[in-house]
Design a protein around this motif. Structure first.
Motif, PDB file in Angstrom:
ATOM      1  N   SER A 144     -11.524  54.658  59.977  1.00  0.00           N
ATOM      2  CA  SER A 144     -11.387  54.139  61.342  1.00  0.00           C
ATOM      3  C   SER A 144     -10.019  53.521  61.592  1.00  0.00           C
ATOM      4  CB  SER A 144     -12.480  53.095  61.624  1.00  0.00           C
ATOM      5  OG  SER A 144     -13.768  53.675  61.543  1.00  0.00           O
ATOM      6  N   ASP A 146      -6.070  53.279  62.310  1.00  0.00           N
ATOM      7  CA  ASP A 146      -5.134  54.169  62.993  1.00  0.00           C
ATOM      8  C   ASP A 146      -3.954  54.456  62.080  1.00  0.00           C
ATOM      9  OD1 ASP A 146      -3.494  51.934  63.054  1.00  0.00           O
ATOM     10  OD2 ASP A 146      -3.760  51.551  65.190  1.00  0.00           O
ATOM     11  N   ASP A 147      -2.986  55.228  62.576  1.00  0.00           N
ATOM     12  CA  ASP A 147      -1.857  55.632  61.746  1.00  0.00           C
ATOM     13  C   ASP A 147      -0.984  54.461  61.322  1.00  0.00           C
ATOM     14  OD1 ASP A 147      -2.665  58.237  61.898  1.00  0.00           O
ATOM     15  OD2 ASP A 147      -1.341  58.766  63.552  1.00  0.00           O
ATOM     16  N   ARG A 152      -8.476  49.077  65.143  1.00  0.00           N
ATOM     17  CA  ARG A 152      -8.499  48.801  66.580  1.00  0.00           C
ATOM     18  C   ARG A 152      -9.920  48.713  67.138  1.00  0.00           C
ATOM     19  NH1 ARG A 152      -3.096  47.497  67.591  1.00  0.00           N
ATOM     20  NH2 ARG A 152      -1.726  49.088  66.692  1.00  0.00           N
ATOM     21  N   GLN A 477      -0.108  50.319  73.717  1.00  0.00           N
ATOM     22  CA  GLN A 477      -0.654  51.336  72.823  1.00  0.00           C
ATOM     23  C   GLN A 477       0.439  52.183  72.199  1.00  0.00           C
ATOM     24  OE1 GLN A 477      -3.449  53.455  75.289  1.00  0.00           O
ATOM     25  NE2 GLN A 477      -5.052  51.878  75.108  1.00  0.00           N
TER      26      GLN A 477
END
Length: 488
Positions: A144, A146-147, A152, A477
């Motif tokens: 889950s 992010d890169d 998040r 974002q």
């Protein structure tokens, strides 16, 4: 527990109760990418003597029909599987997909992206002493991230997803505990839920010193002022000199707000072999060809010897000795398991093809042109409705799968994005809006950068009437600082 959470738990329980062993097997196989599938098929061949490699001599060669009846995804369950009534009765099959492209195997393409980042975290996870359920939870949390290596998703969202997709009923305290284990992994800052937590996790590993104490105070109490470079307020509130402040800020700016990306850079020097699960080729006439890439997975068929032995025992069922009955049950179990395994692979192939074809249909302009801005807003539900499959099925297919196109290799998740609907009801692509936003910032005057109101006006002039607060949300974002921080 909230009503929505209760409904998800009830649905998950009903799903577990209603799925047959064959359906459970198909669901498990859907989650496997091509590389893992090959290992699993070969292991199953070794485990089940009723399963043999190669084409069935009694059948003519044929490809899987791509014109599928999606409604009967689970309708062709082999009735002989009635001997197995729980998931534990099904062997932990090791398998992979078959090749529709007549033996052609796609070239293995070297990749060095976030896959390495996740694999390195999983290696650290294997070194922990966790229960099986705790390890599944930890793997899901790692997946889950992010890169940037940040988490998040909200806590309740994770709890609900663990119930729905992993059948694990947890609470916030349990998820927090597993997350704290991941946050101990390298590099420091992994698994943080905010910039503040990310920096504090890194400071925690620094040796104790008077300066470290000040750095921690700045981030704990005045993180917003730190990001806004509000020097005077911090100096005044902490009652420190400007020299001490400058020294602390110099150390804080050495911390990495994106620990996942730095890990990707390190591991990226070692190339990983990524085999795409789908091959999509756009022709000059506008047509698009789709095939499954099955790597080196062998075709499977039932052992003729086992079938003949089973028929012999069935014919002589009367007056059998105990040893003969035991042999019959053994043969039947192995043959049923092998046939169920072969059927599950075929259903997996059909589901993968159905899902990918719908994605192509919904995103056809991109597959023809390769222009990212042509991607339309698309969520799991859109694909599920058109494919007549469950949303959770689409989620499993799109997770950890890659597609090779004329323009490169993409993870299936790349094609999913939300849409923005204007007051007039027009649906706009968030991906396209973000791309324009990045271009505006890249070409702005750095001595007088655009604020969010000005960016909203520019986007409105270009035909994207979105509010200032929405611009601020997309800017964050994209990890684009405020105008004040972009000023030279």
């Amino acid at each position: 527990m909230s009503q929505g959470s209760h409904q998800i738990q009830t649905q998950a329980q009903q799903l577990t109760q209603t799925l047959s062993p064959h359906q459970i097997l198909v669901v498990k196989l859907l989650e496997l990418p091509t590389m893992e599938l090959e290992e699993r098929v070969r292991a199953e061949i070794l485990d089940n003597p009723a399963l043999e490699e190669g084409k069935d001599p009694s059948e003519q060669d044929h490809d899987i029909d791509t014109d599928l009846n999606e409604d009967n995804l689970y309708s062709n369950e082999d009735l002989s599987l009635g001997d197995y009534r729980t998931e534990d009765d099904i062997p932990d099959y090791k398998l992979q997909e078959h090749n529709r492209s007549k033996g052609e195997v796609a070239e293995e393409i070297p990749f060095s992206d976030s896959v390495s980042f996740y694999e390195m975290l999983l290696e650290q996870l294997r070194m922990q002493h966790l229960t099986e359920e705790e390890e599944v939870m930890a793997e899901y949390l790692i997946g889950s991230l992010d890169d940037d290596g940040l988490l998040r998703k909200g806590m309740q969202t994770l709890i609900d997803e663990l119930m729905l997709y992993r059948g694990i009923y947890s609470n916030e305290a349990e998820v927090e505990r597993i997350l704290s284990i991941i946050q101990e992994f390298d590099p420091a800052g992994i698994g943080a839920r905010s910039l503040q937590e990310c920096l504090l996790l890194q400071l925690k590993r620094k040796p104790d010193s008077p300066l470290k104490k000040i750095e921690v105070e700045i981030i704990e109490k005045y993180c917003d002022d730190f990001t806004r470079k509000n020097k005077e307020k911090i100096v005044q509130r902490l009652n420190i000199s400007e020299e001490t402040y400058d020294e602390a800020i110099n150390e804080l700016t050495k911390l990495n707000p994106r620990p996942g990306s730095s890990l990707g850079d390190i591991v990226g020097k070692n190339f990983q072999q990524i085999i795409p699960d789908f091959l999509v080729e756009a022709e000059e006439d506008g047509s698009i060809n789709l095939t499954l890439n099955n790597g080196n997975v062998p075709e499977l068929h039932l052992s003729r010897e086992f079938n003949e032995l089973l028929e012999e025992h069935t014919t002589n069922k009367e007056n059998q000795s105990k040893e003969s009955k035991d042999a019959f049950l053994f043969l039947k179990q192995k043959v049923d398991a092998a046939q169920g395994f072969i059927n599950a692979i075929k259903q997996r192939q059909q589901t993968l093809l159905t899902t990918m074809q719908v994605i192509i249909d919904l995103q056809r302009p991109f597959f023809q042109e390769g222009d990212e801005t042509l991607l339309k807003p698309m969520i799991l539900k859109d694909v599920a409705e058109k494919a007549k499959l469950d949303v959770s099925t689409i989620s499993r297919v799109s997770n950890s799968k890659y597609v090779q196109t004329n323009y490169g290799i993409y993870p299936l998740r790349f094609f999913f994005s939300d849409g923005y609907t204007t007051e007039e009801g027009e649906e706009l692509s968030i991906r396209e809006i973000k791309q324009l936003l990045k271009e505006c910032v890249e070409h702005e005057n750095k001595e007088n950068p655009y604020n969010d109101d000005e960016l909203a006006d520019i986007l409105r002039e270009k035909g994207y009437p979105i509010a200032r607060r929405t611009v601020a949300k997309y800017r964050q974002q994209l990890n684009i600082p405020t105008a004040r921080l972009r000023r030279l």
